[in-house]
Scaffold this motif. Sequence first.
Motif, PDB file in Angstrom:
ATOM      1  N   ARG A  85       0.857  -1.208   0.000  1.00 14.79           N
ATOM      2  CA  ARG A  85       0.000   0.000   0.000  1.00 14.79           C
ATOM      3  C   ARG A  85       0.890   1.254   0.000  1.00 14.79           C
ATOM      4  NH1 ARG A  85      -3.176  -3.537  -0.627  1.00 14.79           N
ATOM      5  NH2 ARG A  85      -2.594  -2.832  -2.677  1.00 14.79           N
ATOM      6  N   GLU A  86       1.965   1.214   0.782  1.00 20.08           N
ATOM      7  CA  GLU A  86       2.880   2.365   0.859  1.00 20.08           C
ATOM      8  C   GLU A  86       3.588   2.569  -0.488  1.00 20.08           C
ATOM      9  OE1 GLU A  86       3.059   4.568   3.075  1.00 20.08           O
ATOM     10  OE2 GLU A  86       5.002   5.560   2.808  1.00 20.08           O
ATOM     11  N   VAL A  87       3.996   1.449  -1.120  1.00 22.59           N
ATOM     12  CA  VAL A  87       4.656   1.539  -2.425  1.00 22.59           C
ATOM     13  C   VAL A  87       3.704   2.171  -3.449  1.00 22.59           C
ATOM     14  CG1 VAL A  87       5.573   0.181  -4.361  1.00 22.59           C
ATOM     15  CG2 VAL A  87       6.238  -0.395  -2.014  1.00 22.59           C
ATOM     16  N   ILE A  88       2.448   1.728  -3.442  1.00 21.86           N
ATOM     17  CA  ILE A  88       1.479   2.263  -4.411  1.00 21.86           C
ATOM     18  C   ILE A  88       1.270   3.765  -4.180  1.00 21.86           C
ATOM     19  CG2 ILE A  88      -0.952   2.164  -5.145  1.00 21.86           C
ATOM     20  CD1 ILE A  88      -0.768  -0.912  -4.642  1.00 21.86           C
ATOM     21  N   ARG A  89       1.238   4.154  -2.901  1.00 20.99           N
ATOM     22  CA  ARG A  89       1.114   5.584  -2.575  1.00 20.99           C
ATOM     23  C   ARG A  89       2.299   6.356  -3.171  1.00 20.99           C
ATOM     24  NH1 ARG A  89       2.138   9.253   1.275  1.00 20.99           N
ATOM     25  NH2 ARG A  89       3.713   7.981   2.315  1.00 20.99           N
ATOM     26  N   HIS A  90       3.494   5.802  -3.061  1.00 22.09           N
ATOM     27  CA  HIS A  90       4.673   6.445  -3.671  1.00 22.09           C
ATOM     28  C   HIS A  90       4.518   6.520  -5.189  1.00 22.09           C
ATOM     29  CE1 HIS A  90       7.629   5.330  -0.145  1.00 22.09           C
ATOM     30  NE2 HIS A  90       6.589   6.006   0.250  1.00 22.09           N
ATOM     31  N   HIS A  91       4.047   5.409  -5.794  1.00 21.81           N
ATOM     32  CA  HIS A  91       3.914   5.377  -7.253  1.00 21.81           C
ATOM     33  C   HIS A  91       2.890   6.404  -7.738  1.00 21.81           C
ATOM     34  CE1 HIS A  91       5.637   1.032  -7.921  1.00 21.81           C
ATOM     35  NE2 HIS A  91       6.467   1.850  -7.303  1.00 21.81           N
ATOM     36  N   GLU A  92       1.809   6.545  -6.967  1.00 19.85           N
ATOM     37  CA  GLU A  92       0.800   7.550  -7.343  1.00 19.85           C
ATOM     38  C   GLU A  92       1.400   8.948  -7.264  1.00 19.85           C
ATOM     39  OE1 GLU A  92      -3.130   4.954  -5.976  1.00 19.85           O
ATOM     40  OE2 GLU A  92      -2.234   6.395  -4.578  1.00 19.85           O
ATOM     41  N   ALA A  93       2.222   9.193  -6.232  1.00 23.65           N
ATOM     42  CA  ALA A  93       2.860  10.508  -6.075  1.00 23.65           C
ATOM     43  C   ALA A  93       3.847  10.762  -7.220  1.00 23.65           C
ATOM     44  CB  ALA A  93       3.570  10.591  -4.734  1.00 23.65           C
ATOM     45  N   ILE A  94       4.585   9.743  -7.610  1.00 22.89           N
ATOM     46  CA  ILE A  94       5.547   9.891  -8.716  1.00 22.89           C
ATOM     47  C   ILE A  94       4.796  10.212 -10.007  1.00 22.89           C
ATOM     48  CG2 ILE A  94       7.239   8.681 -10.158  1.00 22.89           C
ATOM     49  CD1 ILE A  94       7.971   7.029  -7.591  1.00 22.89           C
ATOM     50  N   ALA A  95       3.697   9.466 -10.250  1.00 25.62           N
ATOM     51  CA  ALA A  95       2.912   9.683 -11.472  1.00 25.62           C
ATOM     52  C   ALA A  95       2.310  11.083 -11.487  1.00 25.62           C
ATOM     53  CB  ALA A  95       1.811   8.627 -11.584  1.00 25.62           C
ATOM     54  N   ALA A  96       1.916  11.575 -10.307  1.00 23.97           N
ATOM     55  CA  ALA A  96       1.294  12.901 -10.234  1.00 23.97           C
ATOM     56  C   ALA A  96       2.312  14.016 -10.449  1.00 23.97           C
ATOM     57  CB  ALA A  96       0.600  13.068  -8.883  1.00 23.97           C
ATOM     58  N   SER A  97       3.581  13.753 -10.113  1.00 23.21           N
ATOM     59  CA  SER A  97       4.607  14.796 -10.256  1.00 23.21           C
ATOM     60  C   SER A  97       5.182  14.759 -11.666  1.00 23.21           C
ATOM     61  CB  SER A  97       5.718  14.610  -9.227  1.00 23.21           C
ATOM     62  OG  SER A  97       6.546  13.539  -9.590  1.00 23.21           O
ATOM     63  N   SER A  98       4.876  15.768 -12.446  1.00 34.07           N
ATOM     64  CA  SER A  98       5.285  15.876 -13.859  1.00 34.07           C
ATOM     65  C   SER A  98       5.169  14.541 -14.594  1.00 34.07           C
ATOM     66  CB  SER A  98       6.707  16.453 -13.961  1.00 34.07           C
ATOM     67  OG  SER A  98       7.644  15.546 -13.428  1.00 34.07           O
ATOM     68  N   ASN A  99       6.245  14.118 -15.295  1.00 35.28           N
ATOM     69  CA  ASN A  99       6.146  12.851 -16.025  1.00 35.28           C
ATOM     70  C   ASN A  99       6.890  11.728 -15.321  1.00 35.28           C
ATOM     71  OD1 ASN A  99       8.753  13.473 -16.454  1.00 35.28           O
ATOM     72  ND2 ASN A  99       8.626  13.647 -18.679  1.00 35.28           N
ATOM     73  N   GLY A 100       7.281  11.946 -14.075  1.00 37.93           N
ATOM     74  CA  GLY A 100       7.925  10.877 -13.322  1.00 37.93           C
ATOM     75  C   GLY A 100       9.425  10.843 -13.434  1.00 37.93           C
ATOM     76  N   THR A 101       9.997  11.690 -14.270  1.00 38.40           N
ATOM     77  CA  THR A 101      11.452  11.627 -14.450  1.00 38.40           C
ATOM     78  C   THR A 101      12.197  12.491 -13.437  1.00 38.40           C
ATOM     79  OG1 THR A 101      11.274  13.341 -16.108  1.00 38.40           O
ATOM     80  CG2 THR A 101      11.411  11.073 -16.903  1.00 38.40           C
TER      81      THR A 101
END
Length: 114
Positions: A85-101
Motif C-alpha cells: 500500500r505504501e509503495v502504491i502511494r509512492h507510485h501515485e505521487a511519482i505519477a502525479a509529479s510531472s512525467n515521473g522523471t
Amino acid sequence: MNEADVKNLLSQYRASIDNIDAALVHMLAERFRCTQAVGVLKATHGLPPADPAREQTQIARLRRLADEAQLDPDFAEKFLNFIIREVIRHHEAIAASSNGTENSAASSGGQQTS
Ligand SMILES: C=C(O[C@@H]1C=C(C(=O)O)C=C[C@H]1O)C(=O)O
C-alpha cells in the motif's frame, strides 16, 4: 536460573533482536529503492501504479513461505499488504509529479519526502 542469569539471557536475546531489526531496516530500504525505480519506470511509460495480479502472486508465495517457516501466514499477508500500500502511494505521487522523471529513485535515494 538466578536473577543474573535471567538478565544475561534477556540481554543476549535483545542483542539478536536489535541485529534483526537493523537487518529489516536495511532490507526495507533496499526494497523501497527498487520500488521507487519501478514507480519512475511505470510513470514514464504510462503504466498504472498498482498491479493486483502481481500482488496476488506475491501474497500466495509469501503465505507458502511463511507456513514453511512457522510464521503465521495471515501476519505475513498483512505485513506485505502494508508495504505494498505504501509503495502504491509512492507510485501515485511519482505519477502525479510531472512525467515521473524528476522524482527519480537515484536522486531521492528511494526516500519519499512527502
Ligand atoms: C513494485 C510494483 O508496484 C506495486 C507494488 C508492489 C510491491 O511492492 O511488491 C507490487 C505490485 C504493484 O502493485 C510492481 O508492479 O512490481
